[in-house]
Design an enzyme around this catalytic site. Structure first.
Site, PDB file in Angstrom:
ATOM      1  N   ILE A  18      10.781  -9.830 -20.289  1.00 25.79           N
ATOM      2  CA  ILE A  18      10.851  -8.722 -21.234  1.00 25.79           C
ATOM      3  C   ILE A  18      12.150  -8.816 -22.007  1.00 25.79           C
ATOM      4  CG2 ILE A  18      11.924  -7.132 -19.584  1.00 25.79           C
ATOM      5  CD1 ILE A  18      10.174  -4.915 -20.824  1.00 25.79           C
ATOM      6  N   SER A  26      10.170 -12.009  -7.231  1.00 21.95           N
ATOM      7  CA  SER A  26      11.366 -11.647  -7.982  1.00 21.95           C
ATOM      8  C   SER A  26      12.588 -12.350  -7.403  1.00 21.95           C
ATOM      9  CB  SER A  26      11.584 -10.127  -7.936  1.00 21.95           C
ATOM     10  OG  SER A  26      12.162  -9.742  -6.694  1.00 21.95           O
ATOM     11  N   GLY A  27      13.701 -12.267  -8.125  1.00 18.65           N
ATOM     12  CA  GLY A  27      14.956 -12.856  -7.659  1.00 18.65           C
ATOM     13  C   GLY A  27      15.893 -11.844  -7.036  1.00 18.65           C
ATOM     14  N   CYS A  85       0.836  -1.184   0.000  1.00 18.68           N
ATOM     15  CA  CYS A  85       0.000   0.000   0.000  1.00 18.68           C
ATOM     16  C   CYS A  85       0.876   1.240   0.000  1.00 18.68           C
ATOM     17  CB  CYS A  85      -0.903   0.005   1.236  1.00 18.68           C
ATOM     18  SG  CYS A  85      -1.810  -1.534   1.515  1.00 18.68           S
ATOM     19  N   ASP A 100      -2.977  -9.487   7.647  1.00 18.77           N
ATOM     20  CA  ASP A 100      -1.729  -9.400   8.400  1.00 18.77           C
ATOM     21  C   ASP A 100      -1.622  -8.082   9.158  1.00 18.77           C
ATOM     22  OD1 ASP A 100      -1.534  -8.068   5.963  1.00 18.77           O
ATOM     23  OD2 ASP A 100       0.618  -8.379   5.784  1.00 18.77           O
TER      24      ASP A 100
END
Length: 629
Positions: free
Chosen positions: A305, A378-379, A2, A104
């Site tokens: 991409i 993601s990595g 958020c 949470d």
């Protein structure tokens, strides 16, 4: 995930005006949370909290923020995710807490009510920035997660405190003066980003990763805010992990990493909305995707991409990994026009001047991904934890060479060639010799402008982790030290900043399993030989990836994730850049000394290809400055 914002007017203010202000601050960061809006005010204190919600866990109104604790003492505005909230909820329930929903946020608020802010933070495993108002003590707490995944700005303006997830929220405060801080601008030219606690706007600070700040009305009225303090220190955790060490074999380490990463990934797969992963085809994103697919009953949604410039195109590798793992893959091939069209909008997306050119493919990838899912794993973090940058190996090699050279030879060769060091050859060697130590060499390798204070008018040199000897672990190997410096600065202030702004610009939540604090502490405990051997980087993650992919998809050269900025500045962006860098404009605006910038621009147009890294930082500031009008 958020956005939060707020303001504090010590002495009180009427509730309607505070709520109206909360709406104004929240509207400025509406892109971070399009699903819900809330504002809460304490009129007697003169405080307002504002929140924009991107609903991920518990989509019902029970997840609405700002949220008041069951005992009415605490109010929270929270940006992020607590991945282990289920375990914490069970512990709190055993202590008598009752919950309305399953968000949470409600668990974090109950944990604060039970144990206090700092203890609650220490129990959580997640990413966050928060503002928590203690109605009993009349104090405001600001906090940021361990490794700096979520941002938080704060500052004073005419005796008022204002804070938020982005500078846009602070600038929405009526009467806020947006004045450029020259010292921070010099940092931008040096590093391509402005590290915490510094900020491009005078009087504004960024809360550092792993820090919290406790404020009361007296501090605000005095104009002398206390210094933030660390509730968790990556450097201390690294030192402890190195001292503890890893006693097992490489096979033992592989098994333990597999278990840890599987759990970290599984925790981040919890969501009440569609979820997928970024897949470049490199080691880190492939490993995260493989662990997701191994724990999913359906094909995982993956996204990649590629550019029409082959140097930056990894789409074929990503497609091969996706095919082997059986994911539902969506590629995006970007021509130069699509990327160029994005450039003018970068300053508003990134909020504060930011010049890492990988911002362009990252933003385009986030836009593609958001069309299909709301959460993407993601990595990020693998390079800093497992020795993934070639510059680490080059720095260690050169450092070893310098230690072998006679002092007389060093004295003859050493010297500071200034900006020419960026061009390589003898000038680069002389610059490395002149640094004198490993930390100086590390700083040189991450620097664009070597002497930015000579280019930015009125700038002084600010200290970062790359300058401060206290930022070095003082234990372990030289390789450990290089990774520690990047973990303190480059990771939170470039990599994670880039991903946060790019993803949140389209209301996409990005999660990084490799940056689970348990994985980080495990990685720090490993001997360097399990991360780097001769020409092989990220040894252990690659060995682990062999359990999920054939060797030919694991061992390949890394193409990087950038954009052909140099080609653009000589081609389709040349007119735009010339207007931004005109001598008249530079002189009239008064931020830069025009002569060195104009000289580099002319040399670049004449064929000196490496100057584009110097120019991009100036251009990104110039474009950002237009947003102040």
């Amino acid at each position: 995930m958020c956005g939060l914002a707020g303001a504090w007017f010590p002495g009180g203010r009427d509730e309607p005006s505070l709520i109206a202000l909360g709406h104004r601050l929240g509207d400025a960061i509406a892109h971070r949370g399009p699903d819900d809006f809330g504002a809460w005010a304490d009129a007697d204190a003169g405080l307002v909290l504002s929140h924009r919600r991107l609903a991920i866990v518990d989509l019902s109104p029970e997840g609405h923020q700002p949220m008041v604790s069951a005992d009415q003492r605490w109010v929270i505005a929270f940006n992020g995710e607590i991945y282990d909230h289920g375990a914490i909820r069970a512990e709190l329930a055993a202590l008598g807490h009752r919950f309305r929903g399953h968000s949470d946020t409600e668990v974090l608020l109950a944990a604060i009510a039970q144990w206090g802010v700092e203890a609650a933070l220490a129990r959580g495993n997640g990413m966050l920035a928060l503002a928590a108002w203690d109605r009993q003590e009349r104090t405001l707490w600001l906090a940021r997660d361990r490794l700096g995944k979520k941002p938080l700005y704060y500052g004073l303006s005419d005796g008022r405190l204002v804070f938020g997830s982005e500078l846009a929220a602070l600038r929405a405060l009526p009467g806020f003066r947006a004045e450029v801080e020259p010292d921070a601008l010099a940092l931008l030219l040096r590093l391509d980003y402005i590290p915490a606690p510094h900020c491009i706007l005078r009087g504004v600070r960024k809360l550092p990763a792993g820090h919290l700040l406790r404020l009361d009305a007296a501090a605000i009225m005095s104009g002398d805010l206390p210094a933030p303090r660390a509730w968790w220190s990556a450097l201390d955790a690294q030192r402890a992990a190195i001292a503890r060490g890893f006693a097992g074999s490489e096979a033992d380490a592989l098994d333990q990493l597999d278990v840890l990463l599987r759990d970290a990934t599984a925790l981040r797969m919890e969501a009440d909305v569609p979820l997928g992963s970024f897949l470049s085809g490199g080691t880190d994103s492939s490993l995260v995707t493989a662990l997701m697919q191994a724990q999913s009953s359906r094909p995982v949604r993956t996204f990649s991409i590629g550019f029409d410039n082959a140097v930056h195109d990894e789409s074929a590798q990503a497609a091969a990994v996706a095919a082997h793992l059986g994911t539902a893959h969506t590629p995006l091939h970007v021509d130069g026009r699509a990327a160029l069209d994005l450039v003018p909008g970068l300053p508003r997306i990134f909020d504060e001047p930011f010049a890492d050119s990988s911002q362009i493919p990252t933003t385009l990838l986030c836009r593609l991904t958001r069309q299909h899912v709301t959460v993407a794993l993601s990595g990020d973090g693998g390079d800093e934890l497992f020795f993934g940058y070639r510059r680490y190996a080059r720095t260690l090699k050169n450092d070893a060479l310098l230690r072998r050279l006679p002092r007389t030879a060093l004295a003859k060769l050493a010297g500071d060639p200034g900006e020419a060091a960026r061009l390589g050859g003898l000038a680069a060697l002389r610059a490395e010799l002149a640094t004198g130590d490993l930390q100086g060499q590390a700083r040189l390798r991450v620097s664009q402008w070597r002497r930015p204070e000579a280019v930015v008018r009125g700038a002084r040199r600010l200290v970062t982790a790359y300058d401060d000897p206290a930022a070095m672990p003082g234990t372990g190997t030289a390789g450990d030290a290089l990774m520690a410096l990047d973990t303190a600065c480059y990771l939170p202030e470039d990599i994670l900043t880039k991903v946060d702004r790019a993803s949140m610009s389209v209301a996409l939540e990005a999660r990084a399993p490799l940056l689970d604090w348990r994985v980080a502490e495990f990685a720090w405990s490993l001997p360097l030989r399990m991360k780097w051997r001769e020409r092989e980087l990220k040894v252990l993650p690659k060995r682990l990836l062999e359990r999920y992919l054939p060797r030919e998809l694991v061992y390949r050269s890394k193409a990087g994730f950038g954009a052909p900025v140099g080609d653009w500045l000589r081609g389709p962006l040349r007119g735009w850049a010339e207007a931004q860098l005109s001598e008249q404009r530079l002189r009239e605006e008064g931020h830069f000394e025009p002569a060195p910038i104009r000289a580099i621009w002319k040399e670049f147009q004449a064929g000196q290809r490496k100057w584009h890294t110097h120019l991009w930082g100036v251009l990104m500031f110039q474009a950002w400055r237009e947003t102040l009008r």
